[in-house]
Write an enzyme that holds these catalytic residues in place. Structure first.
Site, PDB file in Angstrom:
ATOM      1  N   GLY A 186      28.234 -53.755 -45.572  1.00 60.84           N
ATOM      2  CA  GLY A 186      27.212 -52.908 -46.510  1.00 60.84           C
ATOM      3  C   GLY A 186      26.924 -51.511 -45.497  1.00 60.84           C
ATOM      4  O   GLY A 186      26.512 -51.484 -44.465  1.00 60.84           O
ATOM      5  N   ALA A 187      26.914 -50.376 -46.366  1.00 55.05           N
ATOM      6  CA  ALA A 187      26.901 -49.039 -45.626  1.00 55.05           C
ATOM      7  C   ALA A 187      25.726 -48.133 -46.121  1.00 55.05           C
ATOM      8  O   ALA A 187      25.659 -47.080 -46.335  1.00 55.05           O
ATOM      9  CB  ALA A 187      28.365 -48.259 -46.190  1.00 55.05           C
TER      10      ALA A 187
ATOM     11  N   TRP B 179      20.668 -49.306 -42.754  1.00 55.16           N
ATOM     12  CA  TRP B 179      20.770 -50.540 -41.851  1.00 55.16           C
ATOM     13  C   TRP B 179      22.179 -50.960 -41.517  1.00 55.16           C
ATOM     14  O   TRP B 179      22.402 -51.070 -40.241  1.00 55.16           O
ATOM     15  CB  TRP B 179      19.910 -51.551 -42.517  1.00 55.16           C
ATOM     16  CG  TRP B 179      19.460 -52.868 -41.523  1.00 55.16           C
ATOM     17  CD1 TRP B 179      19.321 -54.087 -42.123  1.00 55.16           C
ATOM     18  CD2 TRP B 179      19.180 -52.792 -40.121  1.00 55.16           C
ATOM     19  NE1 TRP B 179      19.035 -55.011 -40.760  1.00 55.16           N
ATOM     20  CE2 TRP B 179      19.037 -54.137 -39.793  1.00 55.16           C
ATOM     21  CE3 TRP B 179      19.153 -51.895 -39.001  1.00 55.16           C
ATOM     22  CZ2 TRP B 179      18.775 -54.633 -38.259  1.00 55.16           C
ATOM     23  CZ3 TRP B 179      19.012 -52.290 -37.870  1.00 55.16           C
ATOM     24  CH2 TRP B 179      18.947 -53.578 -37.585  1.00 55.16           C
TER      25      TRP B 179
ATOM     26  N   ARG C  71      30.686 -50.514 -50.604  1.00 55.28           N
ATOM     27  CA  ARG C  71      30.944 -51.085 -52.250  1.00 55.28           C
ATOM     28  C   ARG C  71      31.621 -50.082 -52.497  1.00 55.28           C
ATOM     29  O   ARG C  71      32.780 -50.490 -53.582  1.00 55.28           O
ATOM     30  CB  ARG C  71      29.754 -51.346 -52.470  1.00 55.28           C
ATOM     31  CG  ARG C  71      30.213 -52.032 -54.039  1.00 55.28           C
ATOM     32  CD  ARG C  71      28.690 -52.717 -54.781  1.00 55.28           C
ATOM     33  NE  ARG C  71      27.893 -51.534 -54.747  1.00 55.28           N
ATOM     34  CZ  ARG C  71      27.590 -50.698 -55.632  1.00 55.28           C
ATOM     35  NH1 ARG C  71      28.334 -50.627 -56.516  1.00 55.28           N
ATOM     36  NH2 ARG C  71      26.810 -49.771 -55.542  1.00 55.28           N
TER      37      ARG C  71
ATOM     38  N   GLY D 213      13.541 -58.468 -37.017  1.00 48.30           N
ATOM     39  CA  GLY D 213      12.632 -57.678 -36.064  1.00 48.30           C
ATOM     40  C   GLY D 213      12.167 -56.531 -36.351  1.00 48.30           C
ATOM     41  O   GLY D 213      12.620 -55.961 -37.544  1.00 48.30           O
TER      42      GLY D 213
ATOM     43  N   LYS E 185       6.212 -59.474 -44.127  1.00 51.55           N
ATOM     44  CA  LYS E 185       5.756 -58.148 -43.747  1.00 51.55           C
ATOM     45  C   LYS E 185       5.961 -57.226 -44.684  1.00 51.55           C
ATOM     46  O   LYS E 185       5.249 -56.052 -44.573  1.00 51.55           O
ATOM     47  CB  LYS E 185       6.272 -58.081 -42.324  1.00 51.55           C
ATOM     48  CG  LYS E 185       7.775 -57.976 -42.157  1.00 51.55           C
ATOM     49  CD  LYS E 185       8.277 -56.320 -42.577  1.00 51.55           C
ATOM     50  CE  LYS E 185       9.874 -56.489 -42.431  1.00 51.55           C
ATOM     51  NZ  LYS E 185      10.062 -54.962 -42.663  1.00 51.55           N
TER      52      LYS E 185
ATOM     53  N   ARG F 128      10.089 -47.965 -45.472  1.00 45.02           N
ATOM     54  CA  ARG F 128      10.054 -47.648 -46.825  1.00 45.02           C
ATOM     55  C   ARG F 128       9.252 -48.506 -47.815  1.00 45.02           C
ATOM     56  O   ARG F 128       8.359 -47.857 -48.752  1.00 45.02           O
ATOM     57  CB  ARG F 128      11.377 -48.079 -47.788  1.00 45.02           C
ATOM     58  CG  ARG F 128      12.739 -47.480 -47.125  1.00 45.02           C
ATOM     59  CD  ARG F 128      13.996 -48.115 -47.813  1.00 45.02           C
ATOM     60  NE  ARG F 128      15.238 -47.668 -47.006  1.00 45.02           N
ATOM     61  CZ  ARG F 128      16.331 -48.215 -47.229  1.00 45.02           C
ATOM     62  NH1 ARG F 128      16.451 -49.198 -48.263  1.00 45.02           N
ATOM     63  NH2 ARG F 128      17.391 -47.753 -46.624  1.00 45.02           N
TER      64      ARG F 128
ATOM     65  N   LYS G 259      16.774 -45.786 -52.585  1.00 47.04           N
ATOM     66  CA  LYS G 259      16.524 -46.737 -51.726  1.00 47.04           C
ATOM     67  C   LYS G 259      15.909 -48.042 -51.992  1.00 47.04           C
ATOM     68  O   LYS G 259      14.507 -47.792 -52.549  1.00 47.04           O
ATOM     69  CB  LYS G 259      16.021 -45.917 -50.144  1.00 47.04           C
ATOM     70  CG  LYS G 259      16.925 -44.862 -49.835  1.00 47.04           C
ATOM     71  CD  LYS G 259      16.345 -44.439 -48.587  1.00 47.04           C
ATOM     72  CE  LYS G 259      17.165 -43.429 -48.058  1.00 47.04           C
ATOM     73  NZ  LYS G 259      16.645 -42.615 -46.737  1.00 47.04           N
TER      74      LYS G 259
ATOM     75  N   GLU H  44      12.167 -53.612 -50.792  1.00 43.60           N
ATOM     76  CA  GLU H  44      12.418 -54.957 -50.859  1.00 43.60           C
ATOM     77  C   GLU H  44      10.833 -55.677 -51.242  1.00 43.60           C
ATOM     78  O   GLU H  44      10.993 -56.901 -52.019  1.00 43.60           O
ATOM     79  CB  GLU H  44      12.641 -55.803 -49.613  1.00 43.60           C
ATOM     80  CG  GLU H  44      14.357 -55.545 -49.306  1.00 43.60           C
ATOM     81  CD  GLU H  44      15.320 -56.495 -50.008  1.00 43.60           C
ATOM     82  OE1 GLU H  44      14.698 -56.966 -51.029  1.00 43.60           O
ATOM     83  OE2 GLU H  44      16.475 -56.434 -49.469  1.00 43.60           O
TER      84      GLU H  44
END
Length: 320
Positions: free
Chosen positions: A9-10, A13, A33, A129, A184, A248, A267, A270
């Protein structure tokens, strides 16, 4: 660890973790990908789309061949958004150890770690974290937690990634570490809405304090340890995500409060997906997660942020 360390995954993160892993020791493969994106990263040695200003060291191999990226590796860091994790897991050999770095839920609303185990992976860990990619990519000091039921595996990950700039702790509380990072994000959305409505420091402090209590209730209902709630993957991650300009989720909440689109720049946010899944779980199991419920309603367009605030402030009086 033998062989190379694949970072799958690029995005921001994934790029930051690849750079951090390279600081800890040579032998990193970064998988993207899209072949055109991988080619661009190889050419300019910088992820200008997701992590501008951070140089990709020459020693990091970059490609889009997934089988080649994991060939000969003992384990890999999986750093794609939660919505893409099932497809990636399904394409990997089951004898590969997997470290899940997304802070989201499986398609059914369950844990991604359990989803990986159901697919047949024997060694599964989660990494979570207060870790903003923008800071870790630049080598600023940070700490994180790797949790696994297999502590030997967790210690192997710790040894490989630990460096003067990144301190890793191990834990056997997979539920607490994994789901603390999930909840969170929802609280950070709420914090961003508070910022966007200009409600002040008192309101935000009260929101986050009650939000932490809500996280604690949820995690302990699923068997997490209370000390995990107040550790790096719980309280630590909540502080970073709810207050940082890098977040984000916080920025998305602020945008919603201003009447703007929450998801910008391609982006993944989540918390927008997670809020609805968590609210459905709470309703089905008779748990009271009021902040999660209100954020889910706002994300779905059923309430405005101002209406959500009024609903939370209008709840019946009770003892703390």
């Amino acid at each position: 660890m033998t062989g190379q360390l694949p970072v799958l995954g690029a995005g921001g993160w994934g790029t930051a973790l690849a750079v951090a892993a390279d600081r800890a020791g040579p032998g990193v493969r970064l998988w993207a990908r899209r072949p055109d994106f991988a080619a661009r990263l190889r050419e300019v040695r910088e992820n200008r789309e997701y992590l501008p200003g951070v140089r990709l060291p020459a020693g990091i191999e970059i490609g889009n061949d997934l089988a080649g990226a994991v060939a000969g590796a003992d384990w890999a860091l999986l750093v794609v958004p939660s919505v893409g994790m099932p497809e990636l897991l399904g394409a990997l050999p089951r004898d590969l150890g997997v470290v899940l770095c997304a802070k989201g839920l499986a398609p059914d609303g369950g844990q991604l770690s359990e989803f990986a185990r159901e697919l047949g992976f024997g060694r599964v860990a989660v990494l979570s974290g207060p870790n903003h990619a923008e800071e870790i990519g630049r080598g600023l000091p940070a700490a994180t937690v790797v949790a696994s039921a297999d502590l030997d595996f967790a210690h192997a990950v710790q040894r490989r990634l630990m460096s003067p700039a990144l301190r890793l702790y191990t834990s056997s509380d997979v539920v607490g570490v994994e789901l603390g990072g999930v909840l969170k994000n929802v609280m950070a959305l709420a914090a961003g809405m508070s910022d966007g409505l200009r409600l002040g420091d008192n309101a935000k402090a009260g929101l986050l304090t009650r939000g932490l209590r809500e996280i604690s209730r949820y995690l302990q209902a699923l068997g997490a340890q209370e000390e995990t709630v107040y550790g790096l993957s719980g309280l630590g991650d909540l502080i970073a995500t709810a207050t940082s300009p890098h977040s984000r989720n916080r920025a998305a909440g602020e945008a919603l409060a201003r009447g703007e689109e929450a998801q910008q720049g391609g982006k993944v946010v989540e918390g927008l997906r997670t809020a609805g899944l968590l609210a459905a779980w709470a309703s089905a199991h008779g748990h009271d997660l009021p902040i999660v419920r209100v954020v889910a309603q706002i994300a779905a367009g059923d309430l405005t942020p101002a209406q959500g605030l009024a609903e939370l402030m209008g709840r019946e009086a009770k003892r703390e």
